[in-house]
Design an enzyme around this catalytic site. Structure first.
Site, PDB file in Angstrom:
ATOM      1  N   GLY A  68     -35.506 -47.256  23.971  1.00 19.69           N
ATOM      2  CA  GLY A  68     -34.985 -46.610  22.772  1.00 19.69           C
ATOM      3  C   GLY A  68     -34.498 -45.221  23.083  1.00 19.69           C
ATOM      4  CB  CYS A  69     -34.355 -42.215  20.952  1.00 18.83           C
ATOM      5  SG  CYS A  69     -34.018 -40.451  21.070  1.00 18.83           S
ATOM      6  CG  PHE A  70     -32.460 -40.179  26.409  1.00 20.51           C
ATOM      7  CD1 PHE A  70     -32.234 -39.296  25.372  1.00 20.51           C
ATOM      8  CD2 PHE A  70     -31.400 -40.451  27.268  1.00 20.51           C
ATOM      9  CE1 PHE A  70     -30.999 -38.695  25.178  1.00 20.51           C
ATOM     10  CE2 PHE A  70     -30.155 -39.853  27.102  1.00 20.51           C
ATOM     11  CZ  PHE A  70     -29.966 -38.971  26.047  1.00 20.51           C
ATOM     12  CB  CYS A  80     -38.868 -41.255  21.427  1.00 19.73           C
ATOM     13  SG  CYS A  80     -38.132 -40.973  19.808  1.00 19.73           S
TER      14      CYS A  80
END
Length: 193
Positions: A21-23, A25
């Protein structure tokens, strides 16, 4: 941006690259682990050389948002990092993590050796057997080719922007949940930042 290849044996033993997912995070959570020396946000797995964030966001480059983790195997093993990886994101959703949708948010492990691939397969079997997730794991296992470091403003994004809305609403609760889950674990840094 910097593109790097797999490197030699020493680098192979101390580097791991994941998409979850979002790097922002993933970077923020993995930095909480004792033995993790560095986490770099970047892109991997696509056909465009040296892509920009804007290009990757279109979902047309084939790249995933990833983190490249440098770790000390004397303190934390790759297996332990993989176990954390599979608990801090949902590896059962194809091309999606929460509100982030697209192939750039896929769950993927870019392995640098057959040993890393075999270990990832073993951890996946163990997690499926333990029924940690109700649905099947869809995490891709892909050979490492080249890591493209993301733009500087993406590096340590949470540390630099704790008041930003995404950081407060998405990343902060994820870190809090992770710290609570790991509070009695030797894996959490003694004084996480």
């Amino acid at each position: 941006m910097t593109t790097t290849t797999g490197g030699g044996t020493a680098a192979t033993e101390r580097l791991a690259t994941f998409g979850a997912g979002c790097f922002w995070c993933v970077e923020a959570v993995l930095e909480q682990l004792d033995g993790v020396l560095d986490v770099q946000s970047g892109y991997m797995g696509g056909s465009v050389a040296d892509p920009s964030y804007e290009q990757v966001c279109t979902g047309t480059t084939g790249h995933a948002e990833v983190v490249q983790v440098t770790f000390d195997p004397k303190i934390i093993s790759l297996k332990e990092i993989l176990e954390v990886f599979f608990t801090v994101h949902d590896p059962t959703t194809l091309n999606r993590q929460g509100a982030d949708v697209g192939t750039q948010y896929r769950s993927v492990i870019f392995y640098r050796s057959e040993e890393q691939k075999t270990l990832a397969e073993q951890v996946i079997r163990e997690i499926q057997k333990a029924k940690l997730w109700k649905a099947p794991i869809v995490t891709e296992l892909v050979p490492f080719k080249a890591f493209c470091r993301a733009e500087d403003y993406h590096q340590e994004y949470y540390k630099k922007n704790p008041g930003q809305a995404y950081c407060r609403i998405v990343i902060e609760p994820k870190i809090k949940k992770f710290r609570e889950h790991m509070k009695n674990s030797k894996l959490q840094k003694p004084n996480p930042k």
